[in-house]
Design a protein around this motif. Sequence first.
Motif, PDB file in Angstrom:
ATOM      1  N   GLY A 316       5.518 -38.476 -30.115  1.00 61.91           N
ATOM      2  CA  GLY A 316       5.167 -39.869 -29.555  1.00 61.91           C
ATOM      3  C   GLY A 316       4.389 -40.262 -28.686  1.00 61.91           C
ATOM      4  O   GLY A 316       3.982 -39.325 -27.859  1.00 61.91           O
ATOM      5  N   PRO A 317       3.599 -41.381 -28.720  1.00 62.31           N
ATOM      6  CA  PRO A 317       2.663 -41.728 -27.766  1.00 62.31           C
ATOM      7  C   PRO A 317       2.999 -41.466 -26.161  1.00 62.31           C
ATOM      8  O   PRO A 317       2.294 -41.296 -25.348  1.00 62.31           O
ATOM      9  N   ARG A 318       4.312 -42.094 -25.896  1.00 63.63           N
ATOM     10  CA  ARG A 318       4.861 -42.128 -24.568  1.00 63.63           C
ATOM     11  C   ARG A 318       4.957 -40.764 -23.614  1.00 63.63           C
ATOM     12  O   ARG A 318       4.275 -40.468 -22.739  1.00 63.63           O
ATOM     13  N   ILE A 319       5.452 -40.024 -24.877  1.00 66.62           N
ATOM     14  CA  ILE A 319       5.381 -38.370 -24.096  1.00 66.62           C
ATOM     15  C   ILE A 319       4.011 -37.707 -23.941  1.00 66.62           C
ATOM     16  O   ILE A 319       3.675 -37.182 -22.971  1.00 66.62           O
ATOM     17  N   GLU A 321       1.250 -39.492 -23.458  1.00 64.11           N
ATOM     18  CA  GLU A 321       0.743 -40.202 -22.218  1.00 64.11           C
ATOM     19  C   GLU A 321       1.170 -39.329 -20.895  1.00 64.11           C
ATOM     20  O   GLU A 321       0.543 -39.094 -19.981  1.00 64.11           O
ATOM     21  N   MET A 322       2.454 -39.112 -20.873  1.00 62.79           N
ATOM     22  CA  MET A 322       3.126 -38.547 -19.798  1.00 62.79           C
ATOM     23  C   MET A 322       2.486 -37.051 -19.604  1.00 62.79           C
ATOM     24  O   MET A 322       2.104 -36.775 -18.277  1.00 62.79           O
ATOM     25  N   LEU A 323       2.414 -36.285 -20.586  1.00 60.60           N
ATOM     26  CA  LEU A 323       1.679 -35.073 -20.312  1.00 60.60           C
ATOM     27  C   LEU A 323       0.351 -35.263 -19.831  1.00 60.60           C
ATOM     28  O   LEU A 323       0.097 -34.216 -18.860  1.00 60.60           O
ATOM     29  N   ASP A 324      -0.544 -35.970 -20.423  1.00 60.04           N
ATOM     30  CA  ASP A 324      -1.750 -36.145 -20.068  1.00 60.04           C
ATOM     31  C   ASP A 324      -1.940 -36.633 -18.582  1.00 60.04           C
ATOM     32  O   ASP A 324      -2.781 -36.337 -17.771  1.00 60.04           O
ATOM     33  N   GLY A 325      -1.068 -37.484 -18.172  1.00 62.85           N
ATOM     34  CA  GLY A 325      -1.121 -38.145 -16.968  1.00 62.85           C
ATOM     35  C   GLY A 325      -0.560 -37.152 -15.800  1.00 62.85           C
ATOM     36  O   GLY A 325      -0.877 -37.206 -14.585  1.00 62.85           O
ATOM     37  N   LEU A 326       0.529 -36.238 -16.028  1.00 53.97           N
ATOM     38  CA  LEU A 326       1.328 -35.537 -15.158  1.00 53.97           C
ATOM     39  C   LEU A 326       1.063 -34.143 -15.226  1.00 53.97           C
ATOM     40  O   LEU A 326       1.269 -33.533 -14.105  1.00 53.97           O
ATOM     41  N   ALA A 327       0.092 -33.539 -16.043  1.00 52.20           N
ATOM     42  CA  ALA A 327      -0.281 -32.026 -16.301  1.00 52.20           C
ATOM     43  C   ALA A 327      -0.937 -31.681 -14.817  1.00 52.20           C
ATOM     44  O   ALA A 327      -0.622 -30.656 -13.972  1.00 52.20           O
ATOM     45  N   ASP A 328      -1.749 -32.718 -14.082  1.00 52.11           N
ATOM     46  CA  ASP A 328      -2.325 -32.182 -13.013  1.00 52.11           C
ATOM     47  C   ASP A 328      -1.311 -32.159 -11.755  1.00 52.11           C
ATOM     48  O   ASP A 328      -1.773 -31.531 -10.701  1.00 52.11           O
ATOM     49  N   GLN A 329      -0.428 -32.881 -11.728  1.00 46.16           N
ATOM     50  CA  GLN A 329       0.811 -32.485 -10.955  1.00 46.16           C
ATOM     51  C   GLN A 329       1.488 -31.457 -10.901  1.00 46.16           C
ATOM     52  O   GLN A 329       1.655 -30.763  -9.802  1.00 46.16           O
ATOM     53  N   GLU A 356      12.057 -30.377 -26.417  1.00 45.05           N
ATOM     54  CA  GLU A 356      12.176 -30.543 -25.080  1.00 45.05           C
ATOM     55  C   GLU A 356      10.551 -31.113 -24.602  1.00 45.05           C
ATOM     56  O   GLU A 356       9.564 -31.005 -25.389  1.00 45.05           O
ATOM     57  N   HIS A 357      10.582 -31.753 -23.433  1.00 45.51           N
ATOM     58  CA  HIS A 357       9.281 -32.358 -22.974  1.00 45.51           C
ATOM     59  C   HIS A 357       8.428 -31.440 -22.791  1.00 45.51           C
ATOM     60  O   HIS A 357       8.728 -30.255 -22.101  1.00 45.51           O
ATOM     61  N   PRO A 358       7.177 -31.551 -23.226  1.00 44.52           N
ATOM     62  CA  PRO A 358       6.150 -30.600 -23.015  1.00 44.52           C
ATOM     63  C   PRO A 358       5.972 -30.092 -21.475  1.00 44.52           C
ATOM     64  O   PRO A 358       5.272 -28.822 -21.113  1.00 44.52           O
ATOM     65  N   LEU A 359       6.346 -31.079 -20.740  1.00 48.20           N
ATOM     66  CA  LEU A 359       6.015 -30.697 -19.155  1.00 48.20           C
ATOM     67  C   LEU A 359       7.079 -29.500 -18.732  1.00 48.20           C
ATOM     68  O   LEU A 359       6.529 -28.885 -17.813  1.00 48.20           O
ATOM     69  N   VAL A 541      11.906 -38.225 -19.547  1.00 44.43           N
ATOM     70  CA  VAL A 541      11.296 -37.289 -19.933  1.00 44.43           C
ATOM     71  C   VAL A 541      11.790 -36.639 -21.449  1.00 44.43           C
ATOM     72  O   VAL A 541      11.241 -35.754 -22.133  1.00 44.43           O
ATOM     73  N   GLY A 542      13.200 -37.054 -21.485  1.00 43.50           N
ATOM     74  CA  GLY A 542      13.669 -36.592 -22.726  1.00 43.50           C
ATOM     75  C   GLY A 542      13.244 -37.087 -23.861  1.00 43.50           C
ATOM     76  O   GLY A 542      12.592 -38.169 -24.297  1.00 43.50           O
ATOM     77  N   LEU A 543      13.092 -36.159 -25.047  1.00 44.79           N
ATOM     78  CA  LEU A 543      12.315 -36.420 -26.292  1.00 44.79           C
ATOM     79  C   LEU A 543      13.518 -37.474 -26.970  1.00 44.79           C
ATOM     80  O   LEU A 543      14.513 -37.139 -26.986  1.00 44.79           O
TER      81      LEU A 543
END
Length: 543
Positions: A316-319, A321-329, A356-359, A541-543
């Motif tokens: 899904g696009p929301r997950i 987007e979260m991976l791309d946005g939070l990976a650097d954290q 499970e969430h990729p993060l 972050v839950g799928l």
Amino acid sequence: MVGVSGWLVMINNSPRSAPAACYATSNTHGALQLTELHRFTNPAEAAASLAIREGDPSGLEFYLDHGRVHVGDGATTKEDAFSAWVSGRAAGLDAIMVAPTRDLVAELNARARAHRLDHSPVAAEVSLADGNRASVGDVIITRSNDRRLRLTATDWVKNGDRWTITHISNGGDLTVRHNRSRLTVRLPADYVRESTGLGYASTIHAAQGVSADTMHGLAIGQESRQQLYTMLTRGRTANHLYLQVVGDGDPHTIIRPETLGPRTATEILQQILARDDTPASATTLLRVLSDPAARLFEAVQRYTDGLHVAAEQLVGPRIVEMLDGLADQVVPELTNEPSWPTLRAHLLGLAVETGEHPLLHLYTAAAGRELHTAADMAAVLDWRLPDPATTDPGPLPWLPGIPQALHDHPVWGEYLAKRSRLVINLAGHVRNQAGQDSVQPIWVSAGSQPDIGIIGEIAVWRAANGIAPDDRRPTGAGQLQTASALWQHHLDRSLARCNGLGRHEVRERQAVGSSRDRQPEDRQRLPQPPAIRPTSPPPGVGL
């Protein structure tokens, strides 16, 4: 034209404009060619351009050794090319910029004119065929031959000629001065509206027939050999290439092979040379399209692209987007690492399998041993992650299989299974052809006798990875992806054993994981991000 003795004579300035039938005739029956160029002031550059035309990698040495190749990302190369053009013009040279797209050419032309005007008032302007406007002092280019517009008894206005506007009449006619001969001519208003454009920059195709003192060309690495030759033969005194070697950040290209495995400038130029877009006759095209090796490369790309796109769709696009946005954290500047696209695809595949969430998978891998000494942190993390569970092995030893969740999907399951079977079938044809070929492959060194098995496996590897036919390295450039790097290492060792080399004599490829031994000073230790724990996901972050 055909002479009385049956000779076919074709006068042609560019290899891009010859009819396909002429190429087919030349390749089948042979042809004589003029091989001496008089455009260049430097004979060494003339010789190098001829090598480029023939696809000979030795021609690249002149440009690399003489500082003619400049690298960077898209913005940097564009800025460098424009700055060099400005310097050339200031030195009194007739300089031109060449770019691969019309949009980029329009941007460069507009910027060049703005630089020339420098906010000075303009008395009169005319509209050109390319949509730009021009005034006295601007350089324009003519786009069609017109024998009625005479400069002398034997010369006239031609396609690719560049001129400087000296006068604009009330009716829109232009008086222009040729940039080389200094002769003048009057261009009627209707010709100006239909067949002219600003001449500071040009597309590669439109640059055929253009001559200048210096050329500053932008390349993105997708050009063909013929396009490269056209660019590098526009300038008489110097031709400079500004090569994009870093991705442009486009998410649609993040899973492409060239993004997953960043290439050096030399490798990119070698691949350009191997990309031949010579016009093909129907019979030639049919023969190429039926070649299993050519089809295998495309089939592998479509299979791996399908896996990644399917994983993104199921997650899904929301997950995503979260991976791309939070990976650097989780790991600072992780998304800037060369192997981030590979790691990203791996994380999404695990997310599809486990739910499970990729993060969470990323943080679990990052919470292990330190990363600050890694030359490519994303590559190290990719090695630490488990492979997604698959129903069957991948279609090739280094390719992933189809995860269970995708295998059971009503749409993606059937599509990916068909793609996998196609890769397997084409690889079998390539392997069989290699075993039946009586001619030794180009990569076989003198005196070595590899067995048919290893020849077939390397043939499949080279075809699947799109390695240039004239690349003498058996397995090509080093790979960054874990599975690919391991299989490449296996092939290199197998070939070495066939050649009877000792263990210490084998070309050892540096495994990605061993990069932890490097210690760049600018790396920082991995912080503990309080918002993400491997046992308790952050809100949402839950799928």
